[in-house]
Design a protein around this motif. Structure first.
Motif, PDB file in Angstrom:
ATOM      1  N   ARG A  94       0.823  -1.204   0.000  1.00 29.91           N
ATOM      2  CA  ARG A  94       0.000   0.000   0.000  1.00 29.91           C
ATOM      3  C   ARG A  94       0.865   1.265   0.000  1.00 29.91           C
ATOM      4  NH1 ARG A  94      -5.221  -0.568   0.085  1.00 29.91           N
ATOM      5  NH2 ARG A  94      -6.221  -2.412   0.968  1.00 29.91           N
ATOM      6  N   ASN A  95       1.916   1.249   0.788  1.00 25.35           N
ATOM      7  CA  ASN A  95       2.731   2.459   0.918  1.00 25.35           C
ATOM      8  C   ASN A  95       4.210   2.098   1.027  1.00 25.35           C
ATOM      9  OD1 ASN A  95       3.363   5.157   1.236  1.00 25.35           O
ATOM     10  ND2 ASN A  95       2.982   5.167   3.448  1.00 25.35           N
ATOM     11  N   PRO A  96       4.963   2.357  -0.056  1.00 24.22           N
ATOM     12  CA  PRO A  96       4.508   2.900  -1.340  1.00 24.22           C
ATOM     13  C   PRO A  96       3.811   1.832  -2.178  1.00 24.22           C
ATOM     14  CG  PRO A  96       6.828   2.385  -1.457  1.00 24.22           C
ATOM     15  CD  PRO A  96       6.424   2.114  -0.031  1.00 24.22           C
ATOM     16  N   ASP A  97       2.987   2.271  -3.136  1.00 21.51           N
ATOM     17  CA  ASP A  97       2.220   1.356  -3.977  1.00 21.51           C
ATOM     18  C   ASP A  97       3.153   0.706  -5.000  1.00 21.51           C
ATOM     19  OD1 ASP A  97       0.275  -0.026  -5.270  1.00 21.51           O
ATOM     20  OD2 ASP A  97      -0.662   1.698  -6.222  1.00 21.51           O
ATOM     21  N   LYS A  98       3.559  -0.527  -4.725  1.00 20.20           N
ATOM     22  CA  LYS A  98       4.468  -1.237  -5.626  1.00 20.20           C
ATOM     23  C   LYS A  98       4.227  -2.735  -5.495  1.00 20.20           C
ATOM     24  CE  LYS A  98       8.328  -1.455  -2.325  1.00 20.20           C
ATOM     25  NZ  LYS A  98       9.751  -1.137  -2.089  1.00 20.20           N
ATOM     26  N   PRO A  99       4.584  -3.519  -6.533  1.00 20.76           N
ATOM     27  CA  PRO A  99       4.328  -4.966  -6.493  1.00 20.76           C
ATOM     28  C   PRO A  99       5.148  -5.659  -5.415  1.00 20.76           C
ATOM     29  CG  PRO A  99       4.777  -4.207  -8.728  1.00 20.76           C
ATOM     30  CD  PRO A  99       5.140  -3.076  -7.816  1.00 20.76           C
ATOM     31  N   LYS A 100       4.543  -6.679  -4.812  1.00 22.73           N
ATOM     32  CA  LYS A 100       5.249  -7.536  -3.862  1.00 22.73           C
ATOM     33  C   LYS A 100       5.412  -8.942  -4.427  1.00 22.73           C
ATOM     34  CE  LYS A 100       4.926  -9.732   0.684  1.00 22.73           C
ATOM     35  NZ  LYS A 100       4.083  -9.964   1.888  1.00 22.73           N
ATOM     36  N   GLU A 101       4.320  -9.515  -4.931  1.00 20.28           N
ATOM     37  CA  GLU A 101       4.365 -10.888  -5.411  1.00 20.28           C
ATOM     38  C   GLU A 101       3.224 -11.113  -6.395  1.00 20.28           C
ATOM     39  OE1 GLU A 101       4.614 -15.447  -3.563  1.00 20.28           O
ATOM     40  OE2 GLU A 101       4.417 -13.699  -2.240  1.00 20.28           O
ATOM     41  N   THR A 102       3.435 -12.047  -7.329  1.00 18.90           N
ATOM     42  CA  THR A 102       2.404 -12.389  -8.306  1.00 18.90           C
ATOM     43  C   THR A 102       1.988 -13.837  -8.101  1.00 18.90           C
ATOM     44  OG1 THR A 102       3.242 -10.826  -9.945  1.00 18.90           O
ATOM     45  CG2 THR A 102       1.833 -12.598 -10.757  1.00 18.90           C
ATOM     46  N   TYR A 103       0.677 -14.068  -8.076  1.00 19.44           N
ATOM     47  CA  TYR A 103       0.125 -15.412  -7.891  1.00 19.44           C
ATOM     48  C   TYR A 103      -0.480 -15.860  -9.215  1.00 19.44           C
ATOM     49  CZ  TYR A 103       0.388 -14.195  -2.912  1.00 19.44           C
ATOM     50  OH  TYR A 103       0.812 -13.805  -1.665  1.00 19.44           O
ATOM     51  N   GLN A 104       0.086 -16.906  -9.784  1.00 23.41           N
ATOM     52  CA  GLN A 104      -0.439 -17.461 -11.032  1.00 23.41           C
ATOM     53  C   GLN A 104      -0.361 -18.977 -10.906  1.00 23.41           C
ATOM     54  OE1 GLN A 104       1.377 -15.962 -14.597  1.00 23.41           O
ATOM     55  NE2 GLN A 104      -0.416 -16.415 -15.818  1.00 23.41           N
ATOM     56  N   GLY A 105      -1.516 -19.616 -10.673  1.00 20.53           N
ATOM     57  CA  GLY A 105      -1.509 -21.020 -10.338  1.00 20.53           C
ATOM     58  C   GLY A 105      -1.210 -21.201  -8.864  1.00 20.53           C
ATOM     59  N   ALA A 106      -1.079 -22.449  -8.441  1.00 25.75           N
ATOM     60  CA  ALA A 106      -0.924 -22.736  -7.016  1.00 25.75           C
ATOM     61  C   ALA A 106       0.434 -23.344  -6.681  1.00 25.75           C
ATOM     62  CB  ALA A 106      -2.032 -23.699  -6.576  1.00 25.75           C
ATOM     63  N   ILE A 107       1.351 -23.351  -7.639  1.00 25.12           N
ATOM     64  CA  ILE A 107       2.647 -23.978  -7.411  1.00 25.12           C
ATOM     65  C   ILE A 107       3.425 -23.203  -6.354  1.00 25.12           C
ATOM     66  CG2 ILE A 107       4.845 -24.614  -8.480  1.00 25.12           C
ATOM     67  CD1 ILE A 107       3.356 -24.930 -11.108  1.00 25.12           C
ATOM     68  N   GLY A 108       3.933 -23.930  -5.356  1.00 24.45           N
ATOM     69  CA  GLY A 108       4.783 -23.313  -4.336  1.00 24.45           C
ATOM     70  C   GLY A 108       4.032 -22.568  -3.260  1.00 24.45           C
TER      71      GLY A 108
END
Length: 211
Positions: A94-108
């Motif tokens: 939220r602060n600062p507004d920037k990506p942390k992680e991407t979830y695509q599928g359930a692997i890991g």
């Protein structure tokens, strides 16, 4: 907008939210169908007075329909618009507004992480359907959700998170769960317990306990 208002990670210095991202599917069967469909309809807005163009459009659409009828499995796949896109979830600070992680599928991902992501998206999708804003009571409107034995598959922390998200959108819950040690998680979220007994496999309502 609903997703952005829910804290996915609620730790004060690490608060995050979820944003869904959609992309054109990589499914070649769907891509080929959309190419054929666009080709058949590309001039449809400009052919009112052109009989030849109208006939050509008709024959292309008719051929496309016949091909779909000849292969029902393919037809059901390509006309389901959910298959037209691939989705992924991006967790952002939220602060600062920037990506942390991407979830695509359930692997890991652990069962708890997958459940927390799924419950966040599910609750906000239901709230969107009912046009409910977070932390805004909706009076006597009916906003019913049934949760059947969800606590068996996730830990206490993520179970509590699930119920907190639903409660912030003021959804009305019916929670079905065996009478075991995990039942205590529901205590702060329910007003009444109905206890059902199954002596000799015949279910009967044993009593009601108000909380």
């Amino acid at each position: 907008l609903h997703l952005a208002k829910v804290d996915f990670d609620r730790r004060e210095s690490f608060k995050t939210y979820i944003r869904l991202i959609h992309e054109r599917t990589k499914d070649q069967i769907v891509r080929d169908f959309r190419t054929q469909l666009n080709s058949a309809l590309k001039d449809i807005l400009n052919i009112d007075e052109d009989l030849e163009a109208r006939a050509n459009c008709f024959y292309q659409v008719n051929a496309l329909i016949e091909n779909l009828d000849n292969d029902p499995k393919r037809r059901d796949h390509v006309i389901d618009v959910r298959n037209w896109f691939d989705f992924k979830a991006e967790e952002r600070f939220r602060n600062p507004d920037k990506p942390k992680e991407t979830y695509q599928g359930a692997i890991g991902k652990s069962g708890g992480e997958k459940s927390r992501l799924a419950s966040t998206i599910l609750a906000t999708a239901i709230a969107y359907q009912y046009d409910i804003e977070i932390d805004r009571p909706e009076g006597d409107t009916f906003r019913f959700v049934l949760i059947d034995e969800a606590l068996n598959r996730i830990g206490d922390e993520f179970s509590a998170y699930l119920f907190e998200v639903f409660s912030r959108f003021h959804l009305q819950l019916l929670i079905i769960h065996p009478r075991d040690a995990k039942l205590h998680i529901t205590e702060k979220f329910v007003h009444r317990y109905n206890v059902a007994l199954k002596p000799e496999q015949l279910t009967r309502l044993a009593g009601v306990l108000g909380v």
